[in-house]
Structures are given as structure tokens and as C-alpha cells.
Design a protein around this motif. Structure first.
Motif, PDB file in Angstrom:
ATOM      1  N   ALA A   1      31.883   9.508 -73.749  1.00  0.00           N
ATOM      2  CA  ALA A   1      32.091   8.494 -72.714  1.00  0.00           C
ATOM      3  C   ALA A   1      33.348   8.805 -71.903  1.00  0.00           C
ATOM      4  CB  ALA A   1      32.189   7.105 -73.342  1.00  0.00           C
ATOM      5  N   ASP A   2      34.389   9.283 -72.563  1.00  0.00           N
ATOM      6  CA  ASP A   2      35.621   9.638 -71.870  1.00  0.00           C
ATOM      7  C   ASP A   2      35.361  10.789 -70.893  1.00  0.00           C
ATOM      8  OD1 ASP A   2      38.457   9.153 -71.527  1.00  0.00           O
ATOM      9  OD2 ASP A   2      38.752  11.130 -72.442  1.00  0.00           O
ATOM     10  N   PHE A   3      34.616  11.795 -71.334  1.00  0.00           N
ATOM     11  CA  PHE A   3      34.265  12.920 -70.467  1.00  0.00           C
ATOM     12  C   PHE A   3      33.432  12.439 -69.274  1.00  0.00           C
ATOM     13  CE2 PHE A   3      31.199  16.328 -69.362  1.00  0.00           C
ATOM     14  CZ  PHE A   3      32.095  17.252 -68.841  1.00  0.00           C
ATOM     15  N   LYS A   4      32.460  11.597 -69.539  1.00  0.00           N
ATOM     16  CA  LYS A   4      31.593  11.063 -68.475  1.00  0.00           C
ATOM     17  C   LYS A   4      32.423  10.280 -67.446  1.00  0.00           C
ATOM     18  CE  LYS A   4      27.475   8.158 -67.982  1.00  0.00           C
ATOM     19  NZ  LYS A   4      26.555   7.248 -68.668  1.00  0.00           N
ATOM     20  N   ALA A   5      33.411   9.518 -67.913  1.00  0.00           N
ATOM     21  CA  ALA A   5      34.281   8.744 -67.022  1.00  0.00           C
ATOM     22  C   ALA A   5      35.144   9.674 -66.168  1.00  0.00           C
ATOM     23  CB  ALA A   5      35.159   7.804 -67.836  1.00  0.00           C
TER      24      ALA A   5
ATOM     25  N   GLU B   1      37.970   0.981 -62.044  1.00  0.00           N
ATOM     26  CA  GLU B   1      37.428   0.107 -63.087  1.00  0.00           C
ATOM     27  C   GLU B   1      36.028   0.550 -63.502  1.00  0.00           C
ATOM     28  OE1 GLU B   1      39.052  -2.055 -64.966  1.00  0.00           O
ATOM     29  OE2 GLU B   1      40.793  -1.402 -63.824  1.00  0.00           O
ATOM     30  N   LYS B   2      35.271   1.107 -62.560  1.00  0.00           N
ATOM     31  CA  LYS B   2      33.938   1.648 -62.899  1.00  0.00           C
ATOM     32  C   LYS B   2      34.091   2.768 -63.924  1.00  0.00           C
ATOM     33  CE  LYS B   2      29.955   4.026 -60.921  1.00  0.00           C
ATOM     34  NZ  LYS B   2      29.364   4.617 -59.727  1.00  0.00           N
ATOM     35  N   THR B   3      35.075   3.648 -63.727  1.00  0.00           N
ATOM     36  CA  THR B   3      35.290   4.730 -64.696  1.00  0.00           C
ATOM     37  C   THR B   3      35.760   4.166 -66.031  1.00  0.00           C
ATOM     38  OG1 THR B   3      37.591   5.238 -64.087  1.00  0.00           O
ATOM     39  CG2 THR B   3      35.851   6.360 -62.851  1.00  0.00           C
ATOM     40  N   ASN B   4      36.569   3.112 -66.004  1.00  0.00           N
ATOM     41  CA  ASN B   4      37.003   2.471 -67.258  1.00  0.00           C
ATOM     42  C   ASN B   4      35.826   1.853 -67.997  1.00  0.00           C
ATOM     43  OD1 ASN B   4      39.718   3.136 -67.217  1.00  0.00           O
ATOM     44  ND2 ASN B   4      40.279   1.319 -66.061  1.00  0.00           N
ATOM     45  N   SER B   5      34.894   1.265 -67.262  1.00  0.00           N
ATOM     46  CA  SER B   5      33.705   0.685 -67.892  1.00  0.00           C
ATOM     47  C   SER B   5      32.879   1.751 -68.588  1.00  0.00           C
ATOM     48  CB  SER B   5      32.841  -0.032 -66.854  1.00  0.00           C
ATOM     49  OG  SER B   5      33.500  -1.173 -66.376  1.00  0.00           O
ATOM     50  N   ILE B   6      32.754   2.909 -67.944  1.00  0.00           N
ATOM     51  CA  ILE B   6      32.019   4.021 -68.553  1.00  0.00           C
ATOM     52  C   ILE B   6      32.712   4.420 -69.852  1.00  0.00           C
ATOM     53  CG2 ILE B   6      31.440   6.473 -68.304  1.00  0.00           C
ATOM     54  CD1 ILE B   6      31.145   5.882 -65.245  1.00  0.00           C
ATOM     55  N   ARG B   7      34.036   4.501 -69.809  1.00  0.00           N
ATOM     56  CA  ARG B   7      34.827   4.910 -70.974  1.00  0.00           C
ATOM     57  C   ARG B   7      34.683   3.907 -72.113  1.00  0.00           C
ATOM     58  NH1 ARG B   7      38.986   5.839 -68.198  1.00  0.00           N
ATOM     59  NH2 ARG B   7      38.871   8.087 -68.175  1.00  0.00           N
TER      60      ARG B   7
END
Length: 147
Positions: free
Chosen positions: A83-87, A38-44
Motif C-alpha cells: 500500500a505504501d508503494f502504491k501510494a 490525502e488521496k495518497t494517504n488513504s491508499i497507504r
């Protein structure tokens, strides 16, 4: 046998040696917990901006209602891609942080990976985590009622 919460949570720390074709070698990866995913989803989702809906309803008769919905969504495609790359970097970074890796890579190291290796690692992290975003809609379309 009934698993304890400690045994269930230990599965997240259960790292595995994964073969990557793009490297012709193995790496140690672990699945992400629900909170980590979910942390990665928040970044995205940081880049998605605001979604505004305005509904205007008018009563035409007792049993009918006319409704007009006006929606607006603005988002920057470049920001969304960034943002997708960062996630994805974050997901790989979290997965590599396990006892199998003496010196886990830094985020900046992950960002420098060749595209083929990066993409394969990210797919392996998703697979280990149990994420399947290959949505097949054909069955849903067949089951959808017709008017």
C-alpha cells in the motif's frame, strides 16, 4: 497584496523543472493539492486494518478510578508495504501530470523505474508539496515534563 483563491489554487498547477541526480537530467513535477495528498494517504492506510480498544473502568473510591485498557491491532506487513508503494506511485503519477510533460508516464511506467530514481522523484514530490516527515523528537523530549 491579497491573493485570490484562484491565485492560490494556481500554485498547484505551477509545475517546475526539477533536476534529479539519479538521472543526471530534469523532469517536470508539480506539487500535490491537500486533497491529492490525502488521496495518497488513504491508499497507504487501506492496509492498516482495524484497531480495537476495550476499556474496563472500575470505581475504587470517589476520587479514584482504576482503568484497564486492552488494545488490539492487526495488520499485514506485506500489505502495508504494498500500500505504501502504491501510494508513492500515485503521488509521482499525479505530480507528473502537468503541462510540462507532453506525455506523462503511466502508473505502470512509474512502477518500473529503478529504485534510486523512484525514491528521488518521490522525495522531490514531497518537497514540492511541502511535506516534511523528518520528525525531530529531541526538542519535544526536552520539553516534556518529568514526574
Amino acid at each position: 497584496m491579497v491573493l485570490t483563491i484562484e491565485e492560490i489554487l494556481n500554485g498547484v498547477e505551477d509545475y517546475k523543472e526539477i533536476y534529479l541526480e539519479s538521472l543526471e537530467d530534469t523532469v517536470f513535477l508539480r506539487p500535490l493539492s491537500k486533497g491529492e495528498w490525502e488521496k495518497t494517504n488513504s491508499i497507504r492506510q487501506e492496509s492498516l486494518g482495524d484497531y480495537v480498544t476495550n476499556e474496563k473502568a472500575q470505581a475504587v473510591s470517589r476520587n479514584q478510578r482504576v482503568s484497564n485498557i486492552e488494545s488490539q491491532l492487526k495488520f499485514n506487513i506485506k500489505q502495508n508495504a504494498d500500500a505504501d508503494f502504491k501510494a508513492q506511485v500515485e503521488a509521482i503519477f499525479i505530480s507528473c501530470d502537468n503541462p510540462g510533460n507532453e506525455k506523462p508516464p503511466k502508473r505502470t511506467d512509474i512502477e518500473k523505474l529503478p529504485a534510486g530514481i523512484f525514491d528521488e522523484m518521490y522525495e522531490k514530490v514531497k518537497e514540492l508539496t511541502g511535506i516534511d516527515d523528518d520528525v525531530v523528537l529531541e526538542d519535544d523530549v526536552e520539553d516534556f515534563p518529568e514526574n
